[in-house]
Write an enzyme that holds these catalytic residues in place. Sequence first.
Site, PDB file in Angstrom:
ATOM      1  N   ARG A   1      16.307   1.934  -0.279  1.00 31.05           N
ATOM      2  CA  ARG A   1      15.521   1.907  -1.510  1.00 31.05           C
ATOM      3  C   ARG A   1      16.379   1.446  -2.689  1.00 31.05           C
ATOM      4  O   ARG A   1      15.918   0.691  -3.549  1.00 31.05           O
ATOM      5  CB  ARG A   1      14.932   3.294  -1.784  1.00 31.05           C
ATOM      6  CG  ARG A   1      13.886   3.709  -0.770  1.00 31.05           C
ATOM      7  CD  ARG A   1      13.453   5.153  -0.952  1.00 31.05           C
ATOM      8  NE  ARG A   1      12.607   5.559   0.159  1.00 31.05           N
ATOM      9  CZ  ARG A   1      12.739   6.661   0.866  1.00 31.05           C
ATOM     10  NH1 ARG A   1      13.693   7.534   0.561  1.00 31.05           N
ATOM     11  NH2 ARG A   1      11.926   6.934   1.869  1.00 31.05           N
TER      12      ARG A   1
ATOM     13  N   PHE B   1       2.272  -0.303   1.862  1.00 40.92           N
ATOM     14  CA  PHE B   1       2.474   0.918   2.651  1.00 40.92           C
ATOM     15  C   PHE B   1       3.356   1.887   1.863  1.00 40.92           C
ATOM     16  O   PHE B   1       4.338   2.422   2.362  1.00 40.92           O
ATOM     17  CB  PHE B   1       3.122   0.599   4.003  1.00 40.92           C
ATOM     18  CG  PHE B   1       2.462  -0.517   4.776  1.00 40.92           C
ATOM     19  CD1 PHE B   1       1.328  -0.273   5.538  1.00 40.92           C
ATOM     20  CD2 PHE B   1       2.973  -1.806   4.739  1.00 40.92           C
ATOM     21  CE1 PHE B   1       0.718  -1.301   6.248  1.00 40.92           C
ATOM     22  CE2 PHE B   1       2.372  -2.835   5.445  1.00 40.92           C
ATOM     23  CZ  PHE B   1       1.238  -2.589   6.207  1.00 40.92           C
TER      24      PHE B   1
ATOM     25  N   ASP C   1      -1.492   1.802  -0.519  1.00 41.03           N
ATOM     26  CA  ASP C   1      -1.490   2.508   0.753  1.00 41.03           C
ATOM     27  C   ASP C   1      -2.935   2.752   1.167  1.00 41.03           C
ATOM     28  O   ASP C   1      -3.827   2.862   0.310  1.00 41.03           O
ATOM     29  CB  ASP C   1      -0.738   3.844   0.642  1.00 41.03           C
ATOM     30  CG  ASP C   1      -0.295   4.368   2.007  1.00 41.03           C
ATOM     31  OD1 ASP C   1       0.887   4.168   2.367  1.00 41.03           O
ATOM     32  OD2 ASP C   1      -1.128   4.965   2.711  1.00 41.03           O
TER      33      ASP C   1
ATOM     34  N   ASN D   1      -6.436  -1.304   2.566  1.00 39.94           N
ATOM     35  CA  ASN D   1      -5.830  -1.759   3.807  1.00 39.94           C
ATOM     36  C   ASN D   1      -4.917  -2.930   3.476  1.00 39.94           C
ATOM     37  O   ASN D   1      -5.376  -3.966   2.959  1.00 39.94           O
ATOM     38  CB  ASN D   1      -6.939  -2.190   4.778  1.00 39.94           C
ATOM     39  CG  ASN D   1      -6.395  -2.614   6.127  1.00 39.94           C
ATOM     40  OD1 ASN D   1      -5.521  -3.464   6.220  1.00 39.94           O
ATOM     41  ND2 ASN D   1      -6.934  -2.047   7.194  1.00 39.94           N
TER      42      ASN D   1
ATOM     43  N   ASP E   1       6.993  -1.929   4.011  1.00 39.18           N
ATOM     44  CA  ASP E   1       7.562  -0.762   4.702  1.00 39.18           C
ATOM     45  C   ASP E   1       6.473  -0.101   5.536  1.00 39.18           C
ATOM     46  O   ASP E   1       6.032   1.012   5.233  1.00 39.18           O
ATOM     47  CB  ASP E   1       8.161   0.211   3.685  1.00 39.18           C
ATOM     48  CG  ASP E   1       8.759   1.453   4.342  1.00 39.18           C
ATOM     49  OD1 ASP E   1       9.170   1.354   5.518  1.00 39.18           O
ATOM     50  OD2 ASP E   1       8.799   2.510   3.687  1.00 39.18           O
TER      51      ASP E   1
ATOM     52  N   CYS F   1      10.367   0.450  11.745  1.00 37.82           N
ATOM     53  CA  CYS F   1      10.964   1.749  12.060  1.00 37.82           C
ATOM     54  C   CYS F   1      10.718   2.158  13.508  1.00 37.82           C
ATOM     55  O   CYS F   1      10.833   3.336  13.848  1.00 37.82           O
ATOM     56  CB  CYS F   1      10.443   2.820  11.109  1.00 37.82           C
ATOM     57  SG  CYS F   1       8.649   3.046  11.184  1.00 37.82           S
TER      58      CYS F   1
END
Length: 407
Positions: A226, A242, A264, A292, A311, A351
Site C-alpha cells: 500500500r 475491489f 467494491d 461490480n 486488488d 492473492c
Amino acid sequence: MENTAKTLPKVQISKKGEASLREGHPWIYDTEVQPLDGPCKDGSLVEAVSQKGRYLGAGFYNSRSKIRVRIISTNANDRFDRDFFRRRLSHAWEYRKTVMGRDIDCCRLIFGEADYFPGLTVDRFGDILVAQTLSLGIERLKPLLFEELYQLLKEDGQTIRGLYERNDVSIRRLEGMEENKGFFPLPGLPQPDRTETEIVENGIRYRVDFANGQKTGFFLDQKYNRLAAASLAPGKRVLDCFTHTGSFALNAAKAGAAHVHAVDISPEAVELARQNADINGLSDCMSFETANVFDLLSALPNRSYDYIILDPPAFTKSHNTVDAALRGYKQINLRAMKLLPRGGYLATCSCSHFMTEELFCRMLRSAAFDAKVSLRQIEARQQAADHPILWNVPQTNYLKFYLFQVV
C-alpha cells in the site's frame, strides 16, 4: 501431549511421499500413507517412517483429510510437551519483532506451515488476537497454544484483551470439524463486549470488524505494498477497484492524490471504507461506489483516471478453476490498460497461490498485447515479511504485486 517422536504410533510413507518430505514439504497425502500400528486417532501425533522403516518425522494424523499427515518435526529427539510448543511460539514472536519493528502491534503472528503450526493463522489487531484453525491436530492443541501465546505476549509487555476465533469457513468440514466463531476464554481475562476494534497502519486509522469482515477482518499482507502504491499517487486521479475497507484508496489519498474513487461490490465494505475516510479526514478528496468492478471497467470512458489499482479477491482456490481465473484477471487488467492514458499507472496483484507468478505474468503480457500497450515495470513485490515464505512450501508464496507505467 508429552510423547517423543520415537514413542508415537507409526505410519509408513510411500516412496513418493518420502521424496517430497525429504525435499522439505510438510504434507503427506492420503494415497501415500499406511498405518502400521492399527488405526491412528484423528488429530493425534504419529511417527512417519519410510518403506524400510527409517524415521522421517512426526506430525498430526487425520483420516478424514486428503492431507493425511501434517509434519511438525523431523527431529527424532523432540519431545512434544508444553515447552516444545512454547518454544515454537517464541520463535514466531521473536521473528515478528525482528522483521516488523514498530509495526509489531498490527501483524500476522502465526502463518501456518511457515511457522510450523500447520493450519493455524493468528493475526494481531492491537490488543485483539484473531485466530483461524484449519487442521484437526491444531484444533485439539489450541487451548494450550492460545494460553501459551497469550502468556508469552503478556510477559513481553504486550497488552492483549481478547482472542477471537474465525472458524466460520467451510474448509474445516473437510477436516471433520464444525464451523464456529466467537471469543476463546483466556486465563484471567473477561470476554470483550465488542467485535470491532481500531488499528493504525501506515499512519491511517481503520475500524476493523473482526467478527464479520473477510478472513480475520483486515488484510495485513499488503501493508507495505500500500505504501509502494501510494508513492505514485500524488496529484493523480485514482480508481481503486475491489477496495474492501478502503486501504489502498486511503493510502493514495493520504499521499496526496487529486481524487480517489473507491469501488467494491459489497455495500457493507463500501460503507466501512467511507467511515474510514471520515475518521482520517480524507473524505473531501474521495468518493465511493457500490458496483461490480467488471461491469464498471467496461462502462467507463477511456482516460477517466491516471492511475488504477486492482486488488481483487482470489479468483481461484483450486487447480480446477485456474483457467477461469486467468480469464477474469485478464479481463480486468486488459480493460484497465485500455482505460489509462499513455503514461498512466497500474497497480495489479493476485492473492492466490494457484495463480503462480509465471501464469500471472503471462496473463499480463497477453493483456498488454491485446491492449496495444507496453508495460514499464516500476516494482515487483510480495507479501509482507510477517507472512514468511518457505521456499520448500510453495503454498506460502501466494501474493504477486506489480507496479507499472502503461506506455
